[in-house]
Design an enzyme around this catalytic site. Structure first.
Site, PDB file in Angstrom:
ATOM      1  N   GLN A   1       1.896  -6.107  -3.192  1.00  0.00           N
ATOM      2  CA  GLN A   1       2.333  -6.218  -1.800  1.00  0.00           C
ATOM      3  C   GLN A   1       3.620  -5.394  -1.586  1.00  0.00           C
ATOM      4  O   GLN A   1       3.832  -4.419  -2.282  1.00  0.00           O
ATOM      5  CB  GLN A   1       2.529  -7.678  -1.370  1.00  0.00           C
TER       6      GLN A   1
ATOM      7  N   LYS B   1       1.783   2.184  -5.059  1.00  0.00           N
ATOM      8  CA  LYS B   1       2.332   1.614  -6.306  1.00  0.00           C
ATOM      9  C   LYS B   1       1.397   1.897  -7.488  1.00  0.00           C
ATOM     10  O   LYS B   1       1.846   2.237  -8.576  1.00  0.00           O
ATOM     11  CB  LYS B   1       2.537   0.093  -6.158  1.00  0.00           C
TER      12      LYS B   1
ATOM     13  N   ASP C   1       0.808  -1.222   0.000  1.00  0.00           N
ATOM     14  CA  ASP C   1       0.000   0.000   0.000  1.00  0.00           C
ATOM     15  C   ASP C   1       0.841   1.272   0.000  1.00  0.00           C
ATOM     16  O   ASP C   1       0.429   2.293   0.559  1.00  0.00           O
ATOM     17  CB  ASP C   1      -0.975   0.021   1.199  1.00  0.00           C
TER      18      ASP C   1
ATOM     19  N   GLY D   1      -4.580  -4.333  -3.820  1.00  0.00           N
ATOM     20  CA  GLY D   1      -5.571  -3.303  -4.140  1.00  0.00           C
ATOM     21  C   GLY D   1      -4.787  -2.065  -4.504  1.00  0.00           C
ATOM     22  O   GLY D   1      -4.184  -1.453  -3.635  1.00  0.00           O
ATOM     23  N   HIS D   2      -4.731  -1.747  -5.799  1.00  0.00           N
ATOM     24  CA  HIS D   2      -3.931  -0.620  -6.267  1.00  0.00           C
ATOM     25  C   HIS D   2      -4.856   0.503  -6.720  1.00  0.00           C
ATOM     26  O   HIS D   2      -5.665   0.313  -7.627  1.00  0.00           O
ATOM     27  CB  HIS D   2      -3.001  -1.060  -7.403  1.00  0.00           C
TER      28      HIS D   2
HETATM   29  P1  GDP Z   1      -0.828   0.367  -3.533  1.00  0.00           P
HETATM   30  O1  GDP Z   1      -1.441  -0.917  -3.082  1.00  0.00           O
HETATM   31  O2  GDP Z   1       0.632   0.419  -3.268  1.00  0.00           O
HETATM   32  O3  GDP Z   1      -1.162   0.717  -4.957  1.00  0.00           O
HETATM   33  O4  GDP Z   1      -1.463   1.511  -2.621  1.00  0.00           O
HETATM   34  P2  GDP Z   1      -3.020   1.655  -2.238  1.00  0.00           P
HETATM   35  O5  GDP Z   1      -3.767   2.078  -3.430  1.00  0.00           O
HETATM   36  O6  GDP Z   1      -3.498   0.447  -1.517  1.00  0.00           O
HETATM   37  O7  GDP Z   1      -2.936   2.795  -1.146  1.00  0.00           O
HETATM   38  C1  GDP Z   1      -2.413   4.052  -1.425  1.00  0.00           C
HETATM   39  C2  GDP Z   1      -3.492   5.112  -1.148  1.00  0.00           C
HETATM   40  O8  GDP Z   1      -2.903   6.379  -1.083  1.00  0.00           O
HETATM   41  C3  GDP Z   1      -4.542   5.205  -2.240  1.00  0.00           C
HETATM   42  O9  GDP Z   1      -5.752   5.598  -1.668  1.00  0.00           O
HETATM   43  C4  GDP Z   1      -4.002   6.317  -3.148  1.00  0.00           C
HETATM   44  O10 GDP Z   1      -5.028   6.993  -3.873  1.00  0.00           O
HETATM   45  C5  GDP Z   1      -3.391   7.227  -2.126  1.00  0.00           C
HETATM   46  N1  GDP Z   1      -2.232   8.006  -2.568  1.00  0.00           N
HETATM   47  C6  GDP Z   1      -1.240   7.617  -3.415  1.00  0.00           C
HETATM   48  N2  GDP Z   1      -0.274   8.571  -3.453  1.00  0.00           N
HETATM   49  C7  GDP Z   1      -0.668   9.549  -2.605  1.00  0.00           C
HETATM   50  C8  GDP Z   1      -0.080  10.769  -2.174  1.00  0.00           C
HETATM   51  O11 GDP Z   1       1.025  11.154  -2.553  1.00  0.00           O
HETATM   52  N3  GDP Z   1      -0.778  11.509  -1.250  1.00  0.00           N
HETATM   53  C9  GDP Z   1      -1.989  11.117  -0.769  1.00  0.00           C
HETATM   54  N4  GDP Z   1      -2.591  11.890   0.125  1.00  0.00           N
HETATM   55  N5  GDP Z   1      -2.569   9.966  -1.169  1.00  0.00           N
HETATM   56  C10 GDP Z   1      -1.910   9.192  -2.049  1.00  0.00           C
HETATM   57  P1  IMO Z   2      -0.959  -4.198  -2.209  1.00  0.00           P
HETATM   58  O1  IMO Z   2      -0.516  -4.766  -3.530  1.00  0.00           O
HETATM   59  C1  IMO Z   2      -0.985  -4.553   2.119  1.00  0.00           C
HETATM   60  C2  IMO Z   2      -1.103  -8.598   3.766  1.00  0.00           C
HETATM   61  C3  IMO Z   2      -2.359  -9.011   4.506  1.00  0.00           C
HETATM   62  C4  IMO Z   2      -1.754  -9.949   5.528  1.00  0.00           C
HETATM   63  C5  IMO Z   2      -0.669 -10.670   4.735  1.00  0.00           C
HETATM   64  C6  IMO Z   2      -1.090 -12.018   4.177  1.00  0.00           C
HETATM   65  O2  IMO Z   2      -2.246  -3.478  -2.277  1.00  0.00           O
HETATM   66  O3  IMO Z   2       0.141  -3.395  -1.598  1.00  0.00           O
HETATM   67  P2  IMO Z   2      -2.647 -12.740   2.134  1.00  0.00           P
HETATM   68  O4  IMO Z   2      -4.098 -12.468   1.876  1.00  0.00           O
HETATM   69  O5  IMO Z   2      -1.729 -12.225   1.074  1.00  0.00           O
HETATM   70  O6  IMO Z   2      -2.367 -14.151   2.476  1.00  0.00           O
HETATM   71  O7  IMO Z   2      -2.330 -11.905   3.483  1.00  0.00           O
HETATM   72  O8  IMO Z   2      -0.332  -9.793   3.673  1.00  0.00           O
HETATM   73  N1  IMO Z   2      -1.320  -8.107   2.383  1.00  0.00           N
HETATM   74  C7  IMO Z   2      -1.236  -6.815   2.042  1.00  0.00           C
HETATM   75  N2  IMO Z   2      -1.042  -5.727   2.794  1.00  0.00           N
HETATM   76  N3  IMO Z   2      -1.096  -4.450   0.793  1.00  0.00           N
HETATM   77  C8  IMO Z   2      -1.266  -5.542   0.021  1.00  0.00           C
HETATM   78  O9  IMO Z   2      -1.252  -5.507  -1.329  1.00  0.00           O
HETATM   79  C9  IMO Z   2      -1.378  -6.807   0.643  1.00  0.00           C
HETATM   80  N4  IMO Z   2      -1.585  -8.061   0.202  1.00  0.00           N
HETATM   81  C10 IMO Z   2      -1.524  -8.855   1.273  1.00  0.00           C
HETATM   82  O10 IMO Z   2      -2.989  -7.911   5.102  1.00  0.00           O
HETATM   83  O11 IMO Z   2      -1.136  -9.212   6.551  1.00  0.00           O
HETATM   84 MG    MG Z   3      -2.938  -1.596  -1.801  1.00  0.00          MG
END
Ligand code: GDP
Ligand code: IMO
Ligand code: MG
Length: 428
Positions: free
Chosen positions: A224, A16, A13, A40-41
């Site tokens: 991840q 990415k 998270d 979840g991206h």
């Molecule tokens: P990922 O799994 O690495 O793609 O990240 P996620 O999407 O799960 O979580 C990142 C969250 O931060 C999302 O809600 C993005 O829209 C948000 N986000 C990404 N870059 C920024 C930033 O520079 N500032 C803020 N405030 N939010 C951001």
């Molecule tokens: P993105 O790509 C954050 C975490 C789960 C748990 C552990 C194992 O959005 O960054 P699993 O379901 O993979 O067996 O769970 O890994 N986890 C993540 N945490 N971002 C993710 O993906 C994750 N995918 C799995 O919360 O701790």
């Molecule tokens: Mg994510």
């Protein structure tokens, strides 16, 4: 010609999705190589939010998107994602999206086993996403898994599925007193999924080879984060795939000589969702402030993310494990408003100071962060796109991170939208 791997440096998270979407403009193909719909991206385009779980985040830029052999696929989730994007006007045709014939398939018993195990006791809970990730990779390693190529061949599928459901039902009944899964119903459902997905199924290794030979630029989208890696992460509080950059090759079917750079994505602070040690976690008002301001809720499960200061021990570990050539600092805007900001530079364990990330979870859990304190800033930096316009305290923070990490910061993200970015060096 550049072929770049994007990797999460922390526990996932890191943002990415935003960076992949941004850089997809400059490349030709975006490839997922591991994980499944535990990812979840998030991408925000003109205020509209898109969350991708399986389809590479290059799809919004209209780029070719490949799902490599290292990914595990829940066909229902993939079809839902294709349909949702199509309804929102995004083209996801079989000429744009290709799925590896060797990718393994998540079956209903995988998610059920995952959830049953997690419900057993608080003590053994990993805090998984409950999507069947671990059990599906287990079957892959046990050589009993079902691949996309098996799914689309009905006689192979029916044969494998019937045998596997018999075995899984015994396990589910014996350990968790579950009602048996109905094999006929599963076969019926998955046969309809197979019909819909078969036009997308290809040999991704061959496609990538052709792309590379014709000078196309490739972006590999890690899911991840490094510390959720099955080998190098905080085992057993990890996911079940290799999340590090080396797996971009085996998870898609190319050789390492083609990778020209590795971008490590790091939040300006640290978050973690699920169980496991987290040395810089802030269980106080500052942690709550970051959680609320950063809207730190899981994009897949909606769970609150745990928040803490940035951790250089963790980042240096990721830099070494992935061969990171450039850093992207995201969510820098979220730290605005704090009086002071801390950077964890080492861990204190018993009477010693540690600079390397320990493998022993008992040791890691007992580590106390050793921190430097830097001044905070009050300004909202969400509209700044030029490095020179950043407040002095922000520049001091970034310079200190760069010095401690010994890797250049190439991109700075100050908000979720594409234009809320300071691009210092475009890797393409
Ligand atoms: P990922 O799994 O690495 O793609 O990240 P996620 O999407 O799960 O979580 C990142 C969250 O931060 C999302 O809600 C993005 O829209 C948000 N986000 C990404 N870059 C920024 C930033 O520079 N500032 C803020 N405030 N939010 C951001
Ligand atoms: P993105 O790509 C954050 C975490 C789960 C748990 C552990 C194992 O959005 O960054 P699993 O379901 O993979 O067996 O769970 O890994 N986890 C993540 N945490 N971002 C993710 O993906 C994750 N995918 C799995 O919360 O701790
Ligand atoms: Mg994510």
């Amino acid at each position: 010609m550049a072929n770049i791997v994007i990797i999460g440096t922390q526990w996932g998270d890191e943002g990415k999705g935003k960076i992949v979407d941004l850089l997809a403009e400059f490349c030709d193909v975006v490839v997922r190589f591991q994980g499944g719909n535990n990812a979840g991206h998030t991408m925000v385009i003109n205020g509209e939010q898109f969350i991708s779980h399986l389809i590479p985040s290059g799809i919004l830029q209209g780029k070719k998107c490949y799902i490599g052999n290292g990914v595990i696929i829940d066909p229902r989730v993939l079809l839902d994602e294709i349909n949702q994007l199509t309804r929102r006007g995004i083209s996801v045709t079989s000429s744009l999206l290709k799925i590896s014939e060797k990718a393994h398939v998540i079956m209903p018993y995988h998610s059920l086993i995952d959830q049953m195990r997690e419900n057993q006791s608080e003590k053994s809970k990993i805090g998984t996403t409950g999507r069947g990730i671990g059990p599906c990779y287990e079957d892959k390693a046990a050589r009993t898994g079902i691949r996309m190529i098996d799914l689309i061949d009905s006689s192979v599928f029916i044969d494998k599925c019937t045998t596997l459901i018999q075995e899984k039902n015994k396990y589910l009944n014996c350990f968790f007193s579950c009602h048996p899964i109905n094999a006929t119903e599963v076969i019926e459902k998955y046969t309809t999924y197979a019909k819909q997905l078969s036009p997308f199924v290809e040999n991704i290794s061959i496609l990538l080879d052709r792309d590379i030979k014709s000078g196309k630029q490739i972006l590999f989208e890690g899911a991840q984060g490094t510390h959720l890696d099955i080998d190098h992460g905080t085992y057993p509080y990890v996911t079940s795939s290799n999340t590090v950059s080396g797996n971009a090759c085996s998870g898609s079917g190319i050789g390492p000589k083609h990778i020209t750079g590795v971008l490590g994505i790091a939040k300006a602070y640290t978050t973690r969702v699920g169980s496991g040690p987290f040395p810089t976690e802030l269980k106080n008002d500052i942690g709550d402030y970051i959680q609320k301001k950063g809207a730190e809720f899981g994009a897949t499960t909606g769970r609150k993310r745990r928040c803490g200061w940035i951790d250089i021990v963790l980042l240096r570990n990721a830099i070494r494990l992935n061969g990171i050539t450039g850093l992207v600092i995201t969510k820098l805007d979220v730290l605005g408003g704090l009086d002071q900001i801390q950077i964890c530079t080492a861990y204190e364990y018993q009477d010693s100071v540690m600079y390397d990330f320990p493998a022993h979870m008992g040791v890691l859990s007992a580590c106390q962060p050793v921190c430097e304190t830097l001044p905070g800033w009050k300004e909202d930096i969400g509209g700044i796109t030029n490095y020179n316009m950043l407040p002095e305290a922000v520049k001091v923070y970034l310079k200190r991170l760069e010095t401690l990490c010994q890797v250049p910061i190439e991109i700075i993200s100050v908000g979720p939208q594409r234009d809320q970015t300071i691009m210092l060096n475009n890797p393409f």
